[in-house]
Design an enzyme around this catalytic site. Sequence first.
Site, mmCIF file in Angstrom:
data_model
loop_
_atom_site.group_PDB
_atom_site.id
_atom_site.type_symbol
_atom_site.label_atom_id
_atom_site.label_comp_id
_atom_site.label_asym_id
_atom_site.label_seq_id
_atom_site.Cartn_x
_atom_site.Cartn_y
_atom_site.Cartn_z
ATOM 1 N N GLU A 198 -2.578 9.771 10.206
ATOM 2 C CA GLU A 198 -1.413 8.295 10.825
ATOM 3 C C GLU A 198 -0.216 9.340 11.780
ATOM 4 O O GLU A 198 -0.064 8.167 12.079
ATOM 5 C CB GLU A 198 -1.352 7.780 9.339
ATOM 6 C CG GLU A 198 -3.047 7.334 8.946
ATOM 7 C CD GLU A 198 -2.982 7.386 7.048
ATOM 8 O OE1 GLU A 198 -2.000 7.448 6.938
ATOM 9 O OE2 GLU A 198 -4.187 7.630 7.343
ATOM 10 N N GLY A 233 -9.842 6.990 4.665
ATOM 11 C CA GLY A 233 -9.679 5.979 4.302
ATOM 12 C C GLY A 233 -11.500 4.710 4.646
ATOM 13 O O GLY A 233 -11.411 3.614 4.717
ATOM 14 N N GLY A 264 -5.925 10.314 -0.839
ATOM 15 C CA GLY A 264 -5.167 9.456 -0.313
ATOM 16 C C GLY A 264 -5.836 8.289 -1.423
ATOM 17 O O GLY A 264 -5.253 8.119 -2.642
ATOM 18 N N SER A 296 -11.579 10.245 1.904
ATOM 19 C CA SER A 296 -12.403 9.550 1.272
ATOM 20 C C SER A 296 -12.428 10.745 -0.213
ATOM 21 O O SER A 296 -14.226 10.367 -0.710
ATOM 22 C CB SER A 296 -13.886 8.874 1.667
ATOM 23 O OG SER A 296 -13.281 8.032 1.986
ATOM 24 N N TRP A 352 0.405 9.336 -1.456
ATOM 25 C CA TRP A 352 0.310 7.665 -1.961
ATOM 26 C C TRP A 352 0.239 6.582 -0.791
ATOM 27 O O TRP A 352 0.377 5.916 -1.183
ATOM 28 C CB TRP A 352 1.063 7.276 -2.753
ATOM 29 C CG TRP A 352 1.521 8.718 -4.134
ATOM 30 C CD1 TRP A 352 0.156 8.933 -4.302
ATOM 31 C CD2 TRP A 352 2.716 7.442 -5.504
ATOM 32 N NE1 TRP A 352 0.328 9.147 -5.536
ATOM 33 C CE2 TRP A 352 2.151 8.961 -5.981
ATOM 34 C CE3 TRP A 352 3.450 7.152 -5.302
ATOM 35 C CZ2 TRP A 352 2.305 9.246 -7.486
ATOM 36 C CZ3 TRP A 352 4.614 7.855 -6.255
ATOM 37 C CH2 TRP A 352 3.725 8.129 -7.774
ATOM 38 N N LYS A 353 0.721 7.115 0.158
ATOM 39 C CA LYS A 353 1.037 6.900 1.490
ATOM 40 C C LYS A 353 1.736 5.413 1.412
ATOM 41 O O LYS A 353 2.796 5.909 0.745
ATOM 42 C CB LYS A 353 -0.005 5.997 1.995
ATOM 43 C CG LYS A 353 -1.511 6.814 2.311
ATOM 44 C CD LYS A 353 -2.366 6.574 3.385
ATOM 45 C CE LYS A 353 -3.401 8.083 3.324
ATOM 46 N NZ LYS A 353 -4.770 7.602 4.068
ATOM 47 N N GLU A 364 -8.621 17.078 7.924
ATOM 48 C CA GLU A 364 -9.029 15.964 7.015
ATOM 49 C C GLU A 364 -9.992 15.176 8.466
ATOM 50 O O GLU A 364 -8.957 14.800 9.358
ATOM 51 C CB GLU A 364 -8.198 15.038 6.855
ATOM 52 C CG GLU A 364 -6.953 15.803 5.975
ATOM 53 C CD GLU A 364 -6.179 14.294 5.586
ATOM 54 O OE1 GLU A 364 -6.421 14.275 4.170
ATOM 55 O OE2 GLU A 364 -5.385 14.070 6.418
#
Length: 259
Positions: free
Chosen positions: A103, A179, A240, A219, A12-13, A173
């Site tokens: 990230e 994203g 995500g 994605s 969920w970031k 990833e």
Amino acid sequence: MADRKPIISGNWKMHLNHFEALKLVQELSYLVTEDDIDAVDVSLHPPFTDIRTVQTVLEADRLPFHLGAQHCHFEANGAFTGEIAPSMLAKLNVSYVIVGHSERREVFGEADDMVNKKVLAILGSNMVPILCCGETLAERDANQAVSKIDGQVRAGLTGVTAEQAADMVIAYEPIWAIGTGRTASADDAQNMCASVRATVADVFGAEVADSVRIQYGGSVKPVNAKELMIQPDIDGALVGGASLDADSFARIVQYRLAD
Ligand code: PGA
């Protein structure tokens, strides 16, 4: 080939407060069936402030989702303002912890040695690390994707026992796909996940490589989940954006029912 149960994880970031988290979990519980859970493990990775709330609803309603976290520190305790220890997550019945997400690596400067310390600390608290790896577009264009991933996986697994490695999850990833709406082709994703497995085989042998679960992330959406998930070396997805909507995440979990 080992019978690897796929695992689909919702990252969920930094989205959803604890009320919104509760709503999403409840919506998911209406959409995801027992048959789905027989076929696929599902883990949810809320922000820290939501974890206790999600734990409570999962346990009170006996919902079949695994609780996950997105991050932790590697020390057991100490003067680390703002950080969370693995044992604190374990105490909340967290079972999967994402580690080395691009990230965290890019925005927060987490390098391979720190990622490795976290992998060991997560295992030390009897949780399963979801170790992330992935190349940038520049690295891909320079034909360095395989060596980058190989290095990240070897570094991340340093000091891990074969037995621990066999139960781990590794998420491939590609950074350019996160994203961006741009997914790796199913062939590309398969080849890269196969090369992650080859690295694991080189370090721990064929049996461990056959048992480790490898997710693709970047994605993943209901429209592309099935073509990715049916690839022989892809055993799951790290999702995500599409995990923030109950309907789209449930459809990814139900990829096997898609046309
Ligand atoms: P995305 O994120 O599905 O929004 O591309 C994936 C991830 O960063 O884990």
